[in-house]
Design an enzyme around this catalytic site. Structure first.
Site, short mmCIF file in Angstrom:
data_model
loop_
_atom_site.label_atom_id
_atom_site.label_comp_id
_atom_site.label_asym_id
_atom_site.label_seq_id
_atom_site.Cartn_x
_atom_site.Cartn_y
_atom_site.Cartn_z
N SER A 317 27.01 28.65 19.57
CA SER A 317 27.21 29.44 18.35
C SER A 317 26.15 30.53 18.19
O SER A 317 26.47 31.70 17.98
CB SER A 317 27.20 28.53 17.13
OG SER A 317 28.16 27.50 17.26
N ASP A 366 21.73 24.46 34.22
CA ASP A 366 21.15 23.50 33.29
C ASP A 366 19.65 23.75 33.22
O ASP A 366 18.97 23.82 34.25
CB ASP A 366 21.44 22.09 33.79
CG ASP A 366 21.15 21.02 32.74
OD1 ASP A 366 20.22 21.22 31.93
OD2 ASP A 366 21.84 19.99 32.75
N ALA A 388 17.96 29.69 23.47
CA ALA A 388 18.74 29.03 22.42
C ALA A 388 19.37 27.73 22.90
O ALA A 388 20.06 27.06 22.12
CB ALA A 388 19.84 29.98 21.92
N LYS A 434 14.37 21.60 10.99
CA LYS A 434 14.23 20.16 11.19
C LYS A 434 12.97 19.81 11.99
O LYS A 434 12.60 18.64 12.10
CB LYS A 434 15.47 19.60 11.87
CG LYS A 434 16.72 19.68 11.00
CD LYS A 434 17.94 19.18 11.72
CE LYS A 434 19.16 19.20 10.80
NZ LYS A 434 19.51 20.54 10.30
N LYS A 446 12.18 19.39 18.96
CA LYS A 446 12.02 20.84 18.80
C LYS A 446 10.59 21.19 18.38
O LYS A 446 10.04 22.21 18.80
CB LYS A 446 13.01 21.35 17.75
CG LYS A 446 14.47 21.26 18.16
CD LYS A 446 14.78 22.13 19.38
CE LYS A 446 14.81 23.61 19.02
NZ LYS A 446 15.22 24.43 20.18
N ASN A 473 20.30 25.68 8.61
CA ASN A 473 21.68 25.57 9.06
C ASN A 473 22.36 26.93 9.05
O ASN A 473 22.10 27.77 8.19
CB ASN A 473 22.46 24.62 8.13
CG ASN A 473 21.88 23.22 8.13
OD1 ASN A 473 22.18 22.41 8.98
ND2 ASN A 473 21.02 22.94 7.15
N SER A 477 28.66 27.13 12.57
CA SER A 477 28.23 26.74 13.90
C SER A 477 28.95 25.46 14.32
O SER A 477 29.48 24.72 13.48
CB SER A 477 26.71 26.52 13.94
OG SER A 477 26.35 25.43 13.13
N THR A 498 26.95 12.50 2.64
CA THR A 498 26.02 11.40 2.94
C THR A 498 25.21 10.96 1.73
O THR A 498 24.84 9.80 1.62
CB THR A 498 25.06 11.80 4.07
OG1 THR A 498 24.37 12.99 3.70
CG2 THR A 498 25.83 12.05 5.36
#
Length: 649
Positions: A317, A366, A388, A434, A446, A473, A477, A498
């Protein structure tokens, strides 16, 4: 009810039925059929005119018999149909132009007959046709031809829209875009919208009409005023409203059970498109957007133009949007690297169509395989890397922490080390909110990648500038909450949230990628750039709003259920840690987080221990080592919470 049943039954038989009368497969009446019907109507009109004039007790001239006169009239009208091409348009989409054509054909035919009539009179001192008969015949023929087209158009609309809802709409605003939209609706090929009027935000528009439709002032009594109009929809044309104004309008409209539609700026329309295809129900993404970002294109061009640019995760995305935006800055070549074959192929087809003049290389690879990456760097004179590629789904990574190490951490290490060794000019890493005070493995992985990139910048004597971008966010995506909610609503619910108090920052994909490109121009390397994400959105409010936008009532027609926080999930995300400070930049939406870099030797030692831990297939050991490298990583709602006590010991 009987009329509605009859209408639906007709649609089933003639339009959707499993029989030989599927009119939707008949795209248009053939021209020969239109001409044949028109000629038949000419004959019928002649007969009607004859009967009318005969009842007036007037004697007809006897030069030609009635049959001969009918043949002569038919031939003259047939010739005029060819001259004025009355048969060339699609009958079901007839417009005023087609009406003028048949009017001219009728007048021209009558004029020819009058000329013949008086020419014969001058030669033989006798007329062939009665003048009252000619006038009545011209009028009757025009009306017959017009009614034929109206009936076909109405029948097509009646049958094709047997089960389609037609909206009586008000167009928001009184400007060039809204008026152009209104004009287009009146001549639209499909009759999904009936124009009821316009909405104005000014007092001076109330006493005038546009296209014969009223203008209603928007205010506190607006919905009381439009109640007698039986309006059931509003159309917002172009970008005339700010996001705040649009949100206020939509919220009040939804409260009054009105559908909201969007149509893009008139500059985005094409002549080949029917306007009805451009009118879409407003989406939640349209209401979460923020005002347009103003970029410094000159600075971005300086480091992208005529350069070879590598974009990892290029089929994802974020990565694919970075590819599209980079393509606008005349790069020498864009290398698009991804391990997902099908998305990479789909992107290749898209880019070759949209950017035929840009050179691309589509690389199936990869980031975990250093040898493969090294061969790519050696074969191409890369100047800029946008990194990314990452695993990003929190619950999935919580169950597979080793994969997060291989891709998010070691994949970044591979690319960063190659960037230094090959003298890459800029390395822009896409991170996430995050990573701040992480409560899950994904965020911690990350953060570990951020730590390594910062420490490498401090340690390296090369010229590579490492730039980290951190944001929340993005709307739309892959796997994000909005597409997930849409699927649940389409299937009839329930929509699952949630936690009732969970909040998230949102940003559009184009906006995020614009800021990534802009951040790439800034700093001396080692900085973490934080984007202004605006105000956080309560996910429960988001779910309720999406249900309303879909035409349902929350908790009544579509239920919302609280299912509990997922593993590693927290109620709110942060863009800065408690110890971080921010400094402004020349761009108002980009700030610099002053995170103190770690020592390179310590970082590499931690990474070595993490890599060794992955070889034992022991998830607890892997996560333990990540927690030692990222001490602020405190697991929440996860099986790894017990490890936090061990780390402290």
């Amino acid at each position: 009810m009987k009329i509605e049943y009859f209408k639906n039954r007709l649609a089933q038989i003639f339009w959707n039925g499993d029989n030989s009368l599927q009119l939707k497969n008949l795209r248009y009446l053939p021209r020969w059929m239109v001409i044949a019907i028109d000629v038949f109507l000419v004959v019928i009109s002649f007969c009607i005119s004859f009967l009318v004039v005969e009842n007036i007790a007037t004697s007809f001239y006897q030069v030609l018999s009635i049959f001969q006169q009918a043949v002569f009239f038919t031939l003259v009208y047939l010739a005029s149909f060819f001259v004025f091409s009355t048969y060339s348009g699609l009958i079901r989409h007839s417009t005023f132009v087609d009406i003028f054509k048949i009017a001219f054909a009728c007048v021209a035919s009558t004029a020819v007959i009058v000329v013949v009539n008086y020419g014969y009179y001058l030669i033989y001192d006798q007329k062939i046709f009665l003048m009252p008969f000619l006038i009545i015949n011209m009028t009757t023929t025009f009306v017959a031809l017009l009614l034929f087209r109206v009936m076909v158009k109405r029948l097509y609309s009646f049958v094709s829209h047997g089960k389609q809802k037609i909206y009586d709409v008000l167009i928001v605003g009184v400007n060039d875009d809204s008026i152009a939209l209104a004009e287009a609706l009146t001549t639209s090929k499909t009759q999904s919208f009936n124009l009821a009027g316009f909405i104005s935000f000014k007092n001076d528009h109330q006493r005038i009409k546009i296209l014969g439709k009223p203008i209603v002032k928007y205010g506190s009594k607006f919905y009381d005023k439009i109640a007698p109009m039986k309006v059931n929809g509003l159309i917002i044309a172009g970008s005339q409203l700010s996001i705040a104004q649009k949100n206020e309008l939509v919220d009040k409209a939804l409260a009054n059970d009105l559908k909201i539609f969007n149509v893009p700026d008139i500059t985005q329309w094409t002549d080949k498109e029917d306007v009805s295809t451009k009118i879409k129900e407003i989406q939640i993404e349209d209401l979460l957007e923020r005002e347009a970002i103003h970029l410094d294109d000159s600075q971005i061009s300086n480091y992208l133009e005529d350069r070879v640019v590598l974009i990892t995760g290029g089929a994802g995305s974020i990565g694919s949007e970075i590819v599209r935006q980079v393509s606008d800055y005349n790069p020498k070549c864009v290398l698009i690297l991804d391990q997902a074959e099908s998305p990479l192929y789909d992107l290749e087809l898209e880019l070759k169509e949209k950017f035929p003049d840009v050179a691309y290389k589509f690389i199936l690879a990869d980031v975990r395989r250093r040898e493969r990456l090294e061969s790519i760097f050696e074969a191409n004179d890369i100047s800029v890397v946008f990194h990314a590629a990452a695993y990003k789904h929190v619950p999935m990574i919580e169950s597979n922490p080793r994969e997060a190490v291989f891709v998010n951490i070691l994949g970044t290490v591979n690319l960063a080390n190659l960037a230094v060794s090959k003298g890459i000019d800029r390395f822009v890493m896409v991170s996430t909110d995050k990573a701040v005070n992480p409560t899950n493995v994904m965020g911690a992985s990350k953060r570990a990648a951020e730590i390594y990139v910062q420490s490498l910048q401090q340690h390296s004597t090369g010229t590579t500038k490492f730039i980290t971008t951190r944001f929340g966010n993005v709307l739309g995506s892959n796997g994000s909450v909005i597409p997930y909610f849409k699927k649940q609503i389409e299937s009839g619910g329930p929509v699952t949230v949630t936690h009732q108090d969970i909040i998230r920052y949102f940003m559009t994909i184009p906006e995020a990628c614009q800021l990534v490109l802009q951040a790439g121009t800034m700093g001396n390397g080692g900085e973490i750039f934080v984007f202004d994400m605006g105000k956080p959105v309560r996910i429960m409010d988001l779910a309720e709003r999406m249900i309303k936008l879909s035409g349902f009532k929350p908790y009544d027609e579509i239920d919302i259920k609280i299912i509990g926080l997922r593993p590693g999930e927290k109620l709110y995300e942060e863009l800065l840690s408690d110890d971080s400070k921010t400094l402004p930049t020349h761009h108002q939406k980009i700030m610099v987080a002053k995170d103190e870099p770690y020592g390179y030797e310590n970082v590499t030692r931690y990474l070595k221990e993490i890599e060794i831990a992955t070889q034992d297939f022991n998830d607890d050991l892997v996560v333990m080592k990540i927690k030692q490298m990222v001490p602020e990583f405190i697991s929440k709602n996860s099986v790894f919470e017990l490890l936090d006590k061990k780390v402290k010991l």
